[in-house]
Design a protein around this motif. Sequence first.
Motif, PDB file in Angstrom:
ATOM      1  N   ILE A   1       2.684  -0.183  -7.048  1.00 11.51           N
ATOM      2  CA  ILE A   1       1.909   0.886  -7.683  1.00 11.51           C
ATOM      3  C   ILE A   1       0.429   0.558  -7.528  1.00 11.51           C
ATOM      4  O   ILE A   1      -0.077  -0.399  -8.104  1.00 11.51           O
ATOM      5  N   VAL A   2      -0.256   1.366  -6.731  1.00 14.16           N
ATOM      6  CA  VAL A   2      -1.660   1.106  -6.406  1.00 14.16           C
ATOM      7  C   VAL A   2      -2.577   1.483  -7.555  1.00 14.16           C
ATOM      8  O   VAL A   2      -3.522   0.766  -7.893  1.00 14.16           O
ATOM      9  N   SER A   3      -2.294   2.613  -8.188  1.00 14.48           N
ATOM     10  CA  SER A   3      -3.174   3.089  -9.255  1.00 14.48           C
ATOM     11  C   SER A   3      -2.389   3.998 -10.193  1.00 14.48           C
ATOM     12  O   SER A   3      -1.422   4.643  -9.772  1.00 14.48           O
ATOM     13  N   ILE A   4      -2.784   4.028 -11.434  1.00  9.99           N
ATOM     14  CA  ILE A   4      -2.198   4.938 -12.421  1.00  9.99           C
ATOM     15  C   ILE A   4      -3.303   5.887 -12.855  1.00  9.99           C
ATOM     16  O   ILE A   4      -4.340   5.460 -13.375  1.00  9.99           O
ATOM     17  N   HIS A   5      -3.072   7.175 -12.620  1.00 12.71           N
ATOM     18  CA  HIS A   5      -4.146   8.154 -12.777  1.00 12.71           C
ATOM     19  C   HIS A   5      -3.622   9.383 -13.511  1.00 12.71           C
ATOM     20  O   HIS A   5      -2.605   9.957 -13.114  1.00 12.71           O
ATOM     21  N   ALA A   6      -4.263   9.780 -14.584  1.00  6.39           N
ATOM     22  CA  ALA A   6      -3.865  10.962 -15.344  1.00  6.39           C
ATOM     23  C   ALA A   6      -4.519  12.209 -14.746  1.00  6.39           C
ATOM     24  O   ALA A   6      -5.730  12.250 -14.519  1.00  6.39           O
ATOM     25  N   CYS A   7      -3.691  13.222 -14.449  1.00  2.89           N
ATOM     26  CA  CYS A   7      -4.222  14.450 -13.873  1.00  2.89           C
ATOM     27  C   CYS A   7      -3.279  15.602 -14.191  1.00  2.89           C
ATOM     28  O   CYS A   7      -2.188  15.407 -14.730  1.00  2.89           O
ATOM     29  N   SER A   8      -3.686  16.823 -13.858  1.00  2.00           N
ATOM     30  CA  SER A   8      -2.873  18.010 -14.101  1.00  2.00           C
ATOM     31  C   SER A   8      -2.984  18.949 -12.912  1.00  2.00           C
ATOM     32  O   SER A   8      -4.082  19.387 -12.552  1.00  2.00           O
ATOM     33  N   THR A   9      -1.838  19.252 -12.298  1.00  6.93           N
ATOM     34  CA  THR A   9      -1.849  20.220 -11.195  1.00  6.93           C
ATOM     35  C   THR A   9      -1.978  21.650 -11.717  1.00  6.93           C
ATOM     36  O   THR A   9      -2.330  22.557 -10.960  1.00  6.93           O
ATOM     37  N   LYS A  10      -1.695  21.838 -13.010  1.00  4.92           N
ATOM     38  CA  LYS A  10      -1.797  23.175 -13.595  1.00  4.92           C
ATOM     39  C   LYS A  10      -3.244  23.564 -13.865  1.00  4.92           C
ATOM     40  O   LYS A  10      -3.679  24.678 -13.534  1.00  4.92           O
TER      41      LYS A  10
END
Length: 371
Positions: free
Chosen positions: A14-23
Amino acid sequence: MGYIQRRYSKYKNIVSIHACSTKTGVNIPELRQIIIEASLKQSFMPEEVPLRYCDFQAKLLSMRDLHKFPTITWQKFSEMAMGSNIDEASIPSVATYFNDLGTIAYFKEVDPSIVIIDPQWITKMFATIITTGGQALFVKNGILNVNDLAHLWKMHPVELHPYMLSLLEQFEVIYRIHNDPLDAVSNENKGAEEGENHLGKLVETEKLFVPCLLDDNPEPTVLASHWSPYHTDETVFGRVYKFDFLFRGFFPLLTVRFLRSNTWEASYYWRNGIILRGKNSEEAGIKARLTLTDDLQLTLYIRGKGESRKQLSSMLSITNTLISDWLKKEAKIFVPCIRCLRYEVLCTLSPCPYLSIYIQIFKCKYRYQFF
């Protein structure tokens, strides 16, 4: 987010943990940048790609909408490549490159004459077997008749059915059998039938084992008939595997591995459990039971009046090889005490108040000596 960081940051892949939203689009640009940076750090980057490769790729992409089938022959693929000024010697490496990109899917080990120009077709084809839906009418206790594939795959070209079946076998989604493992069929007849069959040929009377579509729980009365209580004249061994993570298809894959072995055959099975018995005459009195619980604990019991120790080595080899090949991560293995083995009730206390030997899998060179 902090919990996720603590739980999953230990996994090196796991290279990075990133919070995002495609919505809403929140943090999507940042995610794109992280992906680009991670890609550029790969050993094969940066890599120069000839323009003729891009030209060939554009032809393949446009062909998806124009071509009737989701596949083309290797000969057609080669002709298109040479039409884009790619020399014949470079075509195999171009196929590998496009396969890595996801432009095509090429499984040379399955059939070197077929190139899939629409990889999404593979997902759709797999879904006809492994998702709940219309196939429920045809699959019972994980068994599917080959002649029912014509109904499940009626939207796919008939001439591709043998190739599709071979792909499912390659990914160990299904396993060919000629008789239901629950049937009492002699090993001699079964072996003869298997010897007459070949990969990629459809035999209408043949049956397919689809482990991911098994019943959720065993029938108590049937289970009791295949796995009776412990007898004092039986030799019993066991292992307990404890995992931090398991992919969803682990136990079905393990089931298939045992069905493919020369040592074991299925007596009874369900989604997360299987009863096995020795195939050979000298191993006829030996049986084994494997179950996977919701808390990611795999228990293995083997007992009988024959040479159980030898069969335990075979069973451990199959299980450990699967863990090593697919998980790439250590598991904790425990040797249950004799009391736990006989009553098949694992101690709720940790460590076991009677006796429990812990083995670090793949690091302890003596792991097969703790019987």
